[in-house]
Write a protein that holds these residues in place. Structure first.
Motif, PDB file in Angstrom:
ATOM      1  N   PRO A 129       0.818  -1.223   0.000  1.00 53.99           N
ATOM      2  CA  PRO A 129       0.000   0.000   0.000  1.00 53.99           C
ATOM      3  C   PRO A 129       0.853   1.275   0.000  1.00 53.99           C
ATOM      4  O   PRO A 129       1.888   1.354   0.662  1.00 53.99           O
ATOM      5  CB  PRO A 129      -0.789  -0.123   1.300  1.00 53.99           C
ATOM      6  N   LYS A 130       0.393   2.276  -0.753  1.00 55.64           N
ATOM      7  CA  LYS A 130       1.065   3.576  -0.773  1.00 55.64           C
ATOM      8  C   LYS A 130       0.609   4.432   0.401  1.00 55.64           C
ATOM      9  O   LYS A 130       1.363   5.269   0.892  1.00 55.64           O
ATOM     10  CB  LYS A 130       0.792   4.282  -2.091  1.00 55.64           C
ATOM     11  N   LEU A 131      -0.625   4.224   0.837  1.00 51.26           N
ATOM     12  CA  LEU A 131      -1.142   4.883   2.033  1.00 51.26           C
ATOM     13  C   LEU A 131      -1.233   3.868   3.156  1.00 51.26           C
ATOM     14  O   LEU A 131      -1.471   2.677   2.920  1.00 51.26           O
ATOM     15  CB  LEU A 131      -2.523   5.488   1.749  1.00 51.26           C
ATOM     16  N   PHE A 132      -1.067   4.331   4.383  1.00 49.06           N
ATOM     17  CA  PHE A 132      -1.061   3.424   5.529  1.00 49.06           C
ATOM     18  C   PHE A 132      -2.454   2.829   5.755  1.00 49.06           C
ATOM     19  O   PHE A 132      -3.436   3.549   5.922  1.00 49.06           O
ATOM     20  CB  PHE A 132      -0.617   4.176   6.792  1.00 49.06           C
ATOM     21  N   VAL A 133      -2.513   1.490   5.731  1.00 48.15           N
ATOM     22  CA  VAL A 133      -3.771   0.795   6.029  1.00 48.15           C
ATOM     23  C   VAL A 133      -3.596  -0.188   7.191  1.00 48.15           C
ATOM     24  O   VAL A 133      -4.559  -0.784   7.659  1.00 48.15           O
ATOM     25  CB  VAL A 133      -4.306   0.042   4.785  1.00 48.15           C
ATOM     26  N   GLY A 134      -2.375  -0.356   7.633  1.00 50.04           N
ATOM     27  CA  GLY A 134      -2.074  -1.275   8.726  1.00 50.04           C
ATOM     28  C   GLY A 134      -0.601  -1.649   8.687  1.00 50.04           C
ATOM     29  O   GLY A 134       0.113  -1.339   7.734  1.00 50.04           O
ATOM     30  N   ASN A 135      -0.142  -2.318   9.731  1.00 51.16           N
ATOM     31  CA  ASN A 135       1.278  -2.711   9.798  1.00 51.16           C
ATOM     32  C   ASN A 135       1.465  -4.198  10.051  1.00 51.16           C
ATOM     33  O   ASN A 135       2.501  -4.629  10.549  1.00 51.16           O
ATOM     34  CB  ASN A 135       1.983  -1.908  10.886  1.00 51.16           C
ATOM     35  N   LYS A 136       0.461  -4.982   9.684  1.00 49.15           N
ATOM     36  CA  LYS A 136       0.544  -6.434   9.909  1.00 49.15           C
ATOM     37  C   LYS A 136       0.607  -7.161   8.573  1.00 49.15           C
ATOM     38  O   LYS A 136      -0.205  -6.910   7.684  1.00 49.15           O
ATOM     39  CB  LYS A 136      -0.652  -6.919  10.729  1.00 49.15           C
ATOM     40  N   ILE A 137       1.550  -8.082   8.475  1.00 48.70           N
ATOM     41  CA  ILE A 137       1.725  -8.838   7.239  1.00 48.70           C
ATOM     42  C   ILE A 137       1.595 -10.330   7.510  1.00 48.70           C
ATOM     43  O   ILE A 137       1.706 -10.785   8.653  1.00 48.70           O
ATOM     44  CB  ILE A 137       3.090  -8.540   6.587  1.00 48.70           C
ATOM     45  N   ASN A 138       1.361 -11.074   6.453  1.00 50.25           N
ATOM     46  CA  ASN A 138       1.244 -12.527   6.540  1.00 50.25           C
ATOM     47  C   ASN A 138       2.569 -13.126   6.998  1.00 50.25           C
ATOM     48  O   ASN A 138       3.616 -12.883   6.404  1.00 50.25           O
ATOM     49  CB  ASN A 138       0.859 -13.067   5.156  1.00 50.25           C
ATOM     50  N   ALA A 139       2.528 -13.933   8.073  1.00 49.34           N
ATOM     51  CA  ALA A 139       3.743 -14.529   8.631  1.00 49.34           C
ATOM     52  C   ALA A 139       4.043 -15.912   8.072  1.00 49.34           C
ATOM     53  O   ALA A 139       5.034 -16.539   8.469  1.00 49.34           O
ATOM     54  CB  ALA A 139       3.635 -14.593  10.155  1.00 49.34           C
ATOM     55  N   GLY A 140       3.199 -16.429   7.184  1.00 46.83           N
ATOM     56  CA  GLY A 140       3.489 -17.717   6.555  1.00 46.83           C
ATOM     57  C   GLY A 140       3.220 -18.930   7.415  1.00 46.83           C
ATOM     58  O   GLY A 140       3.796 -19.999   7.207  1.00 46.83           O
ATOM     59  N   ILE A 141       2.329 -18.797   8.404  1.00 43.73           N
ATOM     60  CA  ILE A 141       1.932 -19.921   9.257  1.00 43.73           C
ATOM     61  C   ILE A 141       0.409 -19.958   9.284  1.00 43.73           C
ATOM     62  O   ILE A 141      -0.220 -18.979   9.686  1.00 43.73           O
ATOM     63  CB  ILE A 141       2.485 -19.778  10.689  1.00 43.73           C
ATOM     64  N   TYR A 142      -0.187 -21.075   8.865  1.00 45.20           N
ATOM     65  CA  TYR A 142      -1.645 -21.167   8.746  1.00 45.20           C
ATOM     66  C   TYR A 142      -2.170 -22.398   9.479  1.00 45.20           C
ATOM     67  O   TYR A 142      -1.473 -23.401   9.623  1.00 45.20           O
ATOM     68  CB  TYR A 142      -2.066 -21.267   7.269  1.00 45.20           C
ATOM     69  N   LEU A 143      -3.430 -22.313   9.906  1.00 48.21           N
ATOM     70  CA  LEU A 143      -4.154 -23.459  10.452  1.00 48.21           C
ATOM     71  C   LEU A 143      -5.492 -23.512   9.732  1.00 48.21           C
ATOM     72  O   LEU A 143      -6.306 -22.589   9.844  1.00 48.21           O
ATOM     73  CB  LEU A 143      -4.342 -23.304  11.964  1.00 48.21           C
ATOM     74  N   LEU A 144      -5.718 -24.583   8.973  1.00 46.18           N
ATOM     75  CA  LEU A 144      -6.844 -24.648   8.047  1.00 46.18           C
ATOM     76  C   LEU A 144      -7.736 -25.849   8.331  1.00 46.18           C
ATOM     77  O   LEU A 144      -7.245 -26.943   8.613  1.00 46.18           O
ATOM     78  CB  LEU A 144      -6.332 -24.747   6.603  1.00 46.18           C
ATOM     79  N   ASN A 145      -9.032 -25.638   8.233  1.00 46.55           N
ATOM     80  CA  ASN A 145      -9.971 -26.761   8.268  1.00 46.55           C
ATOM     81  C   ASN A 145      -9.852 -27.552   6.974  1.00 46.55           C
ATOM     82  O   ASN A 145      -9.533 -26.986   5.912  1.00 46.55           O
ATOM     83  CB  ASN A 145     -11.400 -26.254   8.437  1.00 46.55           C
ATOM     84  N   PRO A 146     -10.151 -28.845   7.009  1.00 48.25           N
ATOM     85  CA  PRO A 146     -10.081 -29.648   5.775  1.00 48.25           C
ATOM     86  C   PRO A 146     -10.947 -29.103   4.642  1.00 48.25           C
ATOM     87  O   PRO A 146     -10.630 -29.316   3.472  1.00 48.25           O
ATOM     88  CB  PRO A 146     -10.574 -31.027   6.238  1.00 48.25           C
ATOM     89  N   SER A 147     -12.021 -28.383   4.971  1.00 45.76           N
ATOM     90  CA  SER A 147     -12.914 -27.841   3.937  1.00 45.76           C
ATOM     91  C   SER A 147     -12.205 -26.846   3.035  1.00 45.76           C
ATOM     92  O   SER A 147     -12.652 -26.612   1.900  1.00 45.76           O
ATOM     93  CB  SER A 147     -14.130 -27.175   4.590  1.00 45.76           C
ATOM     94  N   VAL A 148     -11.110 -26.247   3.494  1.00 40.95           N
ATOM     95  CA  VAL A 148     -10.366 -25.299   2.658  1.00 40.95           C
ATOM     96  C   VAL A 148      -9.843 -25.992   1.405  1.00 40.95           C
ATOM     97  O   VAL A 148      -9.739 -25.375   0.333  1.00 40.95           O
ATOM     98  CB  VAL A 148      -9.205 -24.670   3.459  1.00 40.95           C
TER      99      VAL A 148
END
Length: 459
Positions: free
Chosen positions: A262-281
């Protein structure tokens, strides 16, 4: 004188009844009855009669003992079953569940060359153990029983190397091999049969480059608490404009959308590459090259079923040398807080340093801060090391200086040599005495006889 037969005919029935009353007819008195009859001096005919009766009693005794034994065996089996169920309930209440995980290993690891010319990227040492082993140990600690490696490069090397660790850790490690690169979502579809079982439990997905404190137990609790379909871990960064930002509701963690650089500030949190998913995903993913971050997660977020947990502690993607060195500093700082006994100490140590017990450090050295020295290394007297990794079998000769660099397996740094500024030595590289390297990237099995005055690749 009466005949013995007549005596028995006339009195045997009454004698038998008397003796039955005296000794009882239960099977437990068989041995006693035989002994009593013998002591009474009865004739041979009468002894044979009672001996036959005792055989019947003995068989009855055997049957009764067998019945008791079977009852006890059934009771033991039931007791053990209840114990197993109780332990299972306790483990679940504490966050320990039987689960699976998939680690996205990826391909050639070009960003970490020349180290990945010798081994696949996940097997490159980080803090004296392969990168991927940090993740596998964290997964094992919270009850994961099977880890699937999604890989398209040298799967045989990976499995052969991890075979010993599989036995030591008591965890199953398998490979799901891609015939073509499938992105970050396609490998999940390819490994579908390995990830789904009758338990219906969610499964973890991790990027192999990520190093952190792996708060996986807390993530399980978070995932079950919100009741959504997928959970992702996010981390705070100082410059979010360099990344894809996760826009989320702060109190619940519900993800609203993703904004790429983003060019304008919308937040400071990014994807850390660790997920927990239900089998339905998995039902949302096609078997083709697909991005889970750009194609799958936005759709789940649009249905209000994607939630984000802010990762506590440090995080770093160590897939390139500069981030690798930064990640080592963060890791050792975390180790200082959680398990300082694993760090080296002494008058020659500055800050956080980890040294394998088989390494040999000479007199007059100054080691640290933020240094990892691997197995079998020889650090000769007068050496200075800081912010660097020295991998297995390396020899650093007298009065050499190494900083902000990675020294690959079985390499040598000569006397009075100076190696700095993100110099990366591949496996079996030999830097001659009094040589200076300023950011040189040296391929395996080379000998450096002249100075490297500016960052360059030595082939």
């Amino acid at each position: 004188m009466k005949d013995v037969g007549e005596n028995y005919d006339a009195e045997g029935k009454q004698d038998e009844e008397d003796r039955g009353e005296a000794f009882g007819v239960c099977s437990s008195s068989c041995g006693f009855r035989l002994a009593a009859l013998t002591r009474s001096g009865l004739g041979s005919t009468q002894f044979v009669f009672y001996s036959r009766r005792s055989k019947v009693c003995f068989l009855d005794l055997v049957l009764r003992v067998a019945e008791v034994f079977c009852s006890l065996s059934l009771a033991v089996v039931c007791f053990l079953f209840l114990c197993v169920k109780l332990i299972s309930l306790i483990r679940k209440s504490e966050g320990f569940v039987t689960m699976k995980a998939l680690i996205l290993v990826g391909g050639f690891g070009t960003r970490l060359r020349p180290l990945t010319l010798s081994v696949p990227k996940p097997l490159v040492d980080f803090a004296n153990k392969p990168m991927i082993l940090h993740q596998i140990e964290a997964l094992k600690a919270i009850g994961v029983t099977e880890v699937v490696l999604a890989i398209n490069y040298q799967p045989e090397v990976m499995l052969n190397f991890l075979k010993d660790f599989e036995a030591k850790l008591g965890i199953k490690i398998t490979c799901s091999q891609e015939t073509e690169p499938l992105g970050t979502a396609g490998p999940l579809a390819l490994a579908r049969d390995k990830l789904i079982d009758k338990s219906g439990e969610p499964f973890f997905v991790l990027n192999s480059d990520v190093i952190s404190e792996y708060p996986l137990k807390e993530m399980i609790g978070f995932h079950k608490g919100h009741g959504g379909e997928a959970s992702i871990m996010v981390t705070k960064v100082d410059e979010p404009s360099k990344y894809g930002v996760v826009v989320m509701e702060e109190t619940t963690g519900q993800v609203d959308k993703f904004v790429e650089k983003p060019k304008l500030f919308v937040g400071n949190k990014i994807n850390a590459g660790i997920y927990l998913l239900n089998p339905s995903v998995l039902d949302r993913i096609e078997l083709r090259p697909t991005s889970i971050e750009k194609e799958v997660f936005p759709k789940i977020a649009a249905e209000k079923k994607l939630f984000a947990m802010v990762l506590p502690g440090f995080w770093m993607d160590i897939g390139q040398p500069r981030d690798y060195i930064t990640g080592l500093r963060l890791y050792l700082d975390s180790l200082r807080k959680k398990s300082s006994s694993k760090l080296a100490s002494g008058s020659h140590i500055i800050g956080n340093v980890i040294v394998d017990e088989t390494a040999n450090i000479g007199e007059g050295c100054l080691i640290g801060p933020d240094v990892a020295i691997g197995p079998g290394c020889i650090i000769e007297p007068g050496v200075r090391l800081s912010r660097c990794t020295v991998m297995r079998g390396v020899r650093i000769k007298k009065h050499a200086c190494v900083s902000s660099s990675i020294i690959g397996w079985h390499s040598t740094v000569g006397q009075w040599a100076r190696v700095e500024n993100m110099t990366i030595l591949g496996e079996d590289v030999h830097v001659c005495d009094e040589i200076y390297s300023n950011g040189g990237v040296v391929l395996p099995h080379k000998e450096i006889k002249s100075n490297i005055l500016k960052p360059e690749i030595v082939m």
